[in-house]
Scaffold this motif. Sequence first.
Motif, PDB file in Angstrom:
ATOM      1  N   GLY A 212      79.488 -27.056  -2.048  1.00  0.00           N
ATOM      2  CA  GLY A 212      79.543 -27.774  -3.307  1.00  0.00           C
ATOM      3  C   GLY A 212      80.201 -26.908  -4.367  1.00  0.00           C
ATOM      4  O   GLY A 212      80.172 -25.671  -4.288  1.00  0.00           O
ATOM      5  N   ARG A 213      80.802 -27.556  -5.343  1.00  0.00           N
ATOM      6  CA  ARG A 213      81.517 -26.799  -6.374  1.00  0.00           C
ATOM      7  C   ARG A 213      81.512 -27.606  -7.659  1.00  0.00           C
ATOM      8  O   ARG A 213      81.562 -28.842  -7.635  1.00  0.00           O
ATOM      9  CB  ARG A 213      82.953 -26.524  -5.907  1.00  0.00           C
ATOM     10  N   ALA A 214      81.461 -26.896  -8.787  1.00  0.00           N
ATOM     11  CA  ALA A 214      81.504 -27.569 -10.080  1.00  0.00           C
ATOM     12  C   ALA A 214      82.191 -26.657 -11.088  1.00  0.00           C
ATOM     13  O   ALA A 214      82.182 -25.427 -10.951  1.00  0.00           O
ATOM     14  CB  ALA A 214      80.105 -27.935 -10.551  1.00  0.00           C
ATOM     15  N   GLY A 215      82.768 -27.248 -12.084  1.00  0.00           N
ATOM     16  CA  GLY A 215      83.446 -26.486 -13.129  1.00  0.00           C
ATOM     17  C   GLY A 215      83.902 -27.435 -14.217  1.00  0.00           C
ATOM     18  O   GLY A 215      83.522 -28.614 -14.243  1.00  0.00           O
ATOM     19  N   ALA A 216      84.734 -26.939 -15.106  1.00  0.00           N
ATOM     20  CA  ALA A 216      85.176 -27.788 -16.218  1.00  0.00           C
ATOM     21  C   ALA A 216      86.459 -27.247 -16.823  1.00  0.00           C
ATOM     22  O   ALA A 216      86.716 -26.037 -16.807  1.00  0.00           O
ATOM     23  CB  ALA A 216      84.093 -27.865 -17.295  1.00  0.00           C
ATOM     24  N   ASP A 217      87.267 -28.176 -17.320  1.00  0.00           N
ATOM     25  CA  ASP A 217      88.418 -27.847 -18.154  1.00  0.00           C
ATOM     26  C   ASP A 217      88.100 -28.287 -19.576  1.00  0.00           C
ATOM     27  O   ASP A 217      87.425 -29.300 -19.796  1.00  0.00           O
ATOM     28  CB  ASP A 217      89.682 -28.560 -17.668  1.00  0.00           C
ATOM     29  N   LEU A 218      88.621 -27.534 -20.523  1.00  0.00           N
ATOM     30  CA  LEU A 218      88.354 -27.820 -21.939  1.00  0.00           C
ATOM     31  C   LEU A 218      89.656 -27.733 -22.717  1.00  0.00           C
ATOM     32  O   LEU A 218      90.479 -26.847 -22.476  1.00  0.00           O
ATOM     33  CB  LEU A 218      87.331 -26.833 -22.487  1.00  0.00           C
ATOM     34  N   LYS A 219      89.814 -28.667 -23.650  1.00  0.00           N
ATOM     35  CA  LYS A 219      90.955 -28.639 -24.561  1.00  0.00           C
ATOM     36  C   LYS A 219      90.414 -28.814 -25.976  1.00  0.00           C
ATOM     37  O   LYS A 219      89.753 -29.818 -26.272  1.00  0.00           O
ATOM     38  CB  LYS A 219      91.950 -29.738 -24.220  1.00  0.00           C
ATOM     39  N   TYR A 220      90.677 -27.839 -26.825  1.00  0.00           N
ATOM     40  CA  TYR A 220      90.205 -27.906 -28.214  1.00  0.00           C
ATOM     41  C   TYR A 220      91.391 -27.719 -29.144  1.00  0.00           C
ATOM     42  O   TYR A 220      92.137 -26.731 -29.043  1.00  0.00           O
ATOM     43  CB  TYR A 220      89.154 -26.832 -28.489  1.00  0.00           C
ATOM     44  N   ARG A 221      91.586 -28.687 -30.039  1.00  0.00           N
ATOM     45  CA  ARG A 221      92.698 -28.629 -30.969  1.00  0.00           C
ATOM     46  C   ARG A 221      92.295 -27.818 -32.191  1.00  0.00           C
ATOM     47  O   ARG A 221      91.483 -28.272 -33.002  1.00  0.00           O
ATOM     48  CB  ARG A 221      93.135 -30.035 -31.349  1.00  0.00           C
ATOM     49  N   LEU A 222      92.868 -26.640 -32.289  1.00  0.00           N
ATOM     50  CA  LEU A 222      92.599 -25.793 -33.446  1.00  0.00           C
ATOM     51  C   LEU A 222      93.238 -26.374 -34.693  1.00  0.00           C
ATOM     52  O   LEU A 222      92.911 -25.993 -35.813  1.00  0.00           O
ATOM     53  CB  LEU A 222      93.127 -24.384 -33.185  1.00  0.00           C
ATOM     54  N   GLY A 223      94.154 -27.280 -34.495  1.00  0.00           N
ATOM     55  CA  GLY A 223      94.839 -27.994 -35.563  1.00  0.00           C
ATOM     56  C   GLY A 223      95.762 -28.995 -34.906  1.00  0.00           C
ATOM     57  O   GLY A 223      95.790 -29.140 -33.682  1.00  0.00           O
ATOM     58  N   SER A 224      96.552 -29.702 -35.686  1.00  0.00           N
ATOM     59  CA  SER A 224      97.478 -30.675 -35.106  1.00  0.00           C
ATOM     60  C   SER A 224      98.616 -29.997 -34.361  1.00  0.00           C
ATOM     61  O   SER A 224      99.365 -30.648 -33.645  1.00  0.00           O
ATOM     62  CB  SER A 224      98.048 -31.574 -36.207  1.00  0.00           C
ATOM     63  N   ASN A 225      98.742 -28.677 -34.521  1.00  0.00           N
ATOM     64  CA  ASN A 225      99.876 -27.980 -33.926  1.00  0.00           C
ATOM     65  C   ASN A 225      99.475 -26.789 -33.072  1.00  0.00           C
ATOM     66  O   ASN A 225     100.329 -26.003 -32.662  1.00  0.00           O
ATOM     67  CB  ASN A 225     100.840 -27.510 -35.024  1.00  0.00           C
ATOM     68  N   LEU A 226      98.185 -26.606 -32.778  1.00  0.00           N
ATOM     69  CA  LEU A 226      97.737 -25.453 -32.016  1.00  0.00           C
ATOM     70  C   LEU A 226      96.564 -25.894 -31.145  1.00  0.00           C
ATOM     71  O   LEU A 226      95.636 -26.544 -31.629  1.00  0.00           O
ATOM     72  CB  LEU A 226      97.308 -24.323 -32.953  1.00  0.00           C
ATOM     73  N   THR A 227      96.615 -25.525 -29.847  1.00  0.00           N
ATOM     74  CA  THR A 227      95.621 -26.009 -28.898  1.00  0.00           C
ATOM     75  C   THR A 227      95.079 -24.861 -28.070  1.00  0.00           C
ATOM     76  O   THR A 227      95.825 -23.974 -27.634  1.00  0.00           O
ATOM     77  CB  THR A 227      96.238 -27.074 -27.969  1.00  0.00           C
ATOM     78  N   LEU A 228      93.787 -24.921 -27.825  1.00  0.00           N
ATOM     79  CA  LEU A 228      93.114 -24.001 -26.909  1.00  0.00           C
ATOM     80  C   LEU A 228      92.788 -24.768 -25.631  1.00  0.00           C
ATOM     81  O   LEU A 228      92.120 -25.800 -25.665  1.00  0.00           O
ATOM     82  CB  LEU A 228      91.827 -23.458 -27.529  1.00  0.00           C
ATOM     83  N   ASP A 229      93.284 -24.248 -24.489  1.00  0.00           N
ATOM     84  CA  ASP A 229      92.935 -24.791 -23.174  1.00  0.00           C
ATOM     85  C   ASP A 229      92.127 -23.742 -22.436  1.00  0.00           C
ATOM     86  O   ASP A 229      92.481 -22.547 -22.450  1.00  0.00           O
ATOM     87  CB  ASP A 229      94.191 -25.127 -22.367  1.00  0.00           C
ATOM     88  N   ALA A 230      91.075 -24.179 -21.761  1.00  0.00           N
ATOM     89  CA  ALA A 230      90.249 -23.246 -20.997  1.00  0.00           C
ATOM     90  C   ALA A 230      89.793 -23.917 -19.718  1.00  0.00           C
ATOM     91  O   ALA A 230      89.696 -25.153 -19.640  1.00  0.00           O
ATOM     92  CB  ALA A 230      89.040 -22.789 -21.827  1.00  0.00           C
TER      93      ALA A 230
END
Length: 940
Positions: free
Chosen positions: A314-332
């Motif tokens: 079994g395996r589990a995890g996650a992707d995350l996208k957070y918009r620091l603004g309309s022009n900058l994005t954090l992907d994890a």
Amino acid sequence: MVNRPNRTGLRTPGAVRPAGSMAALLLVASLNSLPAPVSLAAQQNDGGGVPALAVVPHAEAPEARALRTPTGIRIDGRLEEMPWNDAAPVTEFTQMDPDEGFPVSERTEVRFLYDDDALYVGARLLDSAPVTTRLARRDAGVPDSDFFTVTVDSYHDHRTAYRFSTNPSGMKRDEVLSGGSGIFGGGRGDGRGDSSWDPVWDVATSITDQGWFVEMRIPFSQLRFSTADDQVWGLQVERTINRNQERAVFSFTPKLEPGGVARFGHLGGIAGVASGRRLEILPYAGLSAEYIRQTAPADVTFSNPFRSGSDYFGRAGADLKYRLGSNLTLDATVNPDFGQVEVDPAVINLTAFETRFDERRPFFVEGGEIFQFARGGPGGSTGRPPTVMYSRRIGRRPQGPMAAGAVFSDAPTATTIVGAAKISGKVGDGWSVGLLEAVTGREIAPYVDAGGIRGEAELEPATNYLAGRLRRDLRDGLTQLGAMATAVNRNLSGSILGDRLHSSAYVAGVDFIHEWEDRSWRINGAFSRSLVSGSEATILRTQHSSARYFQRPDDNRVLDPDATSLGGHYAMFDVNKQSGSFTARIAMASISPGYEVNDIGFQTEADRIMLDTHLTWRQPRPGTWLRNWSVSGGPDGKWNTAGDRLHSEFNANLNWQWLNYWGGSVRGVIRAPTDNDRLTRGGPLARHPQYYAGNANLSSDSRQPVSGRASYNWAFDEAGSWSHTGSLNVTYKSGEKLELHLGPRLTRAYADAQYVTSRDDPLATATFGRRYIFAPIDQTTLSLDTRLNVTFSPTLTLQVYAQPLISSGDYGGLKEFRTPGTFDFLRYGEDAGTMYRLESGGFLIDPDGSGAAPEITIHDRDFNVRSLRGNAVLRWEWSPGSTLFLVWQQRRYHRALRDAWDPLASDGIGDFDFRYDAGELVRIRPDNIFLVKVNYWLNL
């Protein structure tokens, strides 16, 4: 329908004519009857029968206006809401094909609306004939369908744009375009974009007797744009009418001029919008069942203690996208899983160099454009330039060796990615930034030896990967200045891998691009430095690597066994003429001997000075017999820093397409005799004989239910080596839903001198105290790439990939490299010494017969390889952004060696016997892996 006069011979203003012998060559090669050219004045006459083909200044580019809607729009493909009638339509579209510069042949209306959350696109695509359509999976190339595409440069930086496409069946294709990309792709999937980007957006279509209609909803949360209150975006709208092979665009750029994002029109009227919800989370859970063969030597009496052959995980995890603004994005991503990604094809690699596979993992592919460094430079026949950032190093197969006595182990096939994050976007005035960090865990594999004693082997240390990118766009993107740095740090404290892997590896560099004369000319340049550190044994391994071979006995470089670091540089510069019928590129590069980027990049060569030229004359407009054609070629050269000429080639290429959409190409290559500092793999300089090569290709009309491409490649040299490769790629389409690709490929090759091994012998004075042993090899490889795509609906698809491969290698009599600087050899048993076959199947060699030289034992390397790799992926997007995957992977592999105990071996090892090898492939017990994976998109 628009009257289409024959415009053969039209020239873009400022186009350059070839001169002298080149002009004569092109005249013969074109096979195209050209009438007298139309005058420049006629070309610029907008009111007559000949269209204007000049470049429109950017300030005069066409503009569309978006209207704010106070009411919601239902995405049903009908355009029945009242706000659609209030929005001003875009109706002027210009053909790229088949009649460049003329209006679109069918009425086309496109309107834009927006509200606080999204941009809406509505299109009425009228048609006097039935539309052409076909269902296909998301992001597929569909060259035999009508298409509609909207591309927005929401940053308005003239470099990055987001493309949204659909066809009458409502399929989705979305891409990120960057740099010079943006050439019309339609449904073909050849727009040179990054299709791994999968935003969450809505589209619906409807078909009537008047044509077909499109509604799109593109959330602002899926785009990146400036913080300004009043937005002005770059805009391109494209329509494909398949039956005419017609392609029309909103913002027209002549084919003989550089196009791309910088030549888009404008979308205005958007004001007071924000990026919307900032956080997206995509958690996943997966279950896998692995049925893997468990084999052991005959003298081992116990079973595998780590795997039963039927194991479940079994395996589990996650992707995350957070918009620091309309022009900058954090992907994890945390504990990512890429089980649904297509497997790599099998290859037979007898060289000293690593095989480079494409990156297919979505987290690393999406947004990878920002980390591209030193674009341009030499390529083609001079080889691939070093890649500073090759993301497949992250999570690579563990590099440490398994314990020599292990008979069973629980070794992973990939290093675990504990987590990874990246920040990308734009800040300030024209600054692009990218930062990627990934951490991989320490890999410890338990094992057991033949005596039942357990142990542990360290295969990979804990490692941190870091890459940073900064780029400044000036003059509306005409000038770009950039910097990039990467760092790899490994925790080798107390590790047995301290004498194998670098403890740290750093690269830093700067690059630039500058275009002028309305993008007709471009120069690229880059400079980077590398530094790797580690133990003395590690740096010695680096000096010995196939990229540089510092141990060459006739090299003027001094091998330093005491070094604990190694540094070097890469420098590149090229000049490009990008517009007009005549285009050209001249590129130069220098790679110092100590340059090393393989810890996070990809590099096969160092110690090189390269010159690459590419001259092209192209005619993209239809003539009497041909729809388009081009001739290209030029001389290329490569040297090492000692001044040895290693590569000297002249190549010529002819490409064409007939009026019936069949096409072809031919290529010829001549390489002069040159030095070779890699043939002996660390030994003295050798000589490469005169070499000739060529290929021919023929492709049919891709609009038909059955289409294909046939290719033939050949090469030979004056030493007697040769190769012949024939391949066929056939595509069959049945109705809207089924597509089958078959790609058989057969290679027959004979190499006069395949490297086998080398042995120390102080009596081998002619070759500096070491004997370098070679053998001719006769090799046959047959493979069949198979792809089946079944599209049940735009959200439910099945993809199947399989590649059976059989290959044989028959080594001839062993021989010894005789004289440095030549391609001369001494055949054992004929020209020198004796050679006997041993009962074990190997060979016993006495290099000087009854002399004092020590005997050498060489294994018989004849082989037969049988391989089958494949996977099947059922993909169901059960909710917008949320997906269920059902995956089946299968692998069959066996390598039969003549002198190894092997129940599948036969006396015919090394011989190609299709019936026997195919039968053996079927009888090999397969490894099967079944995976169920589901993710759920949360937009918070």
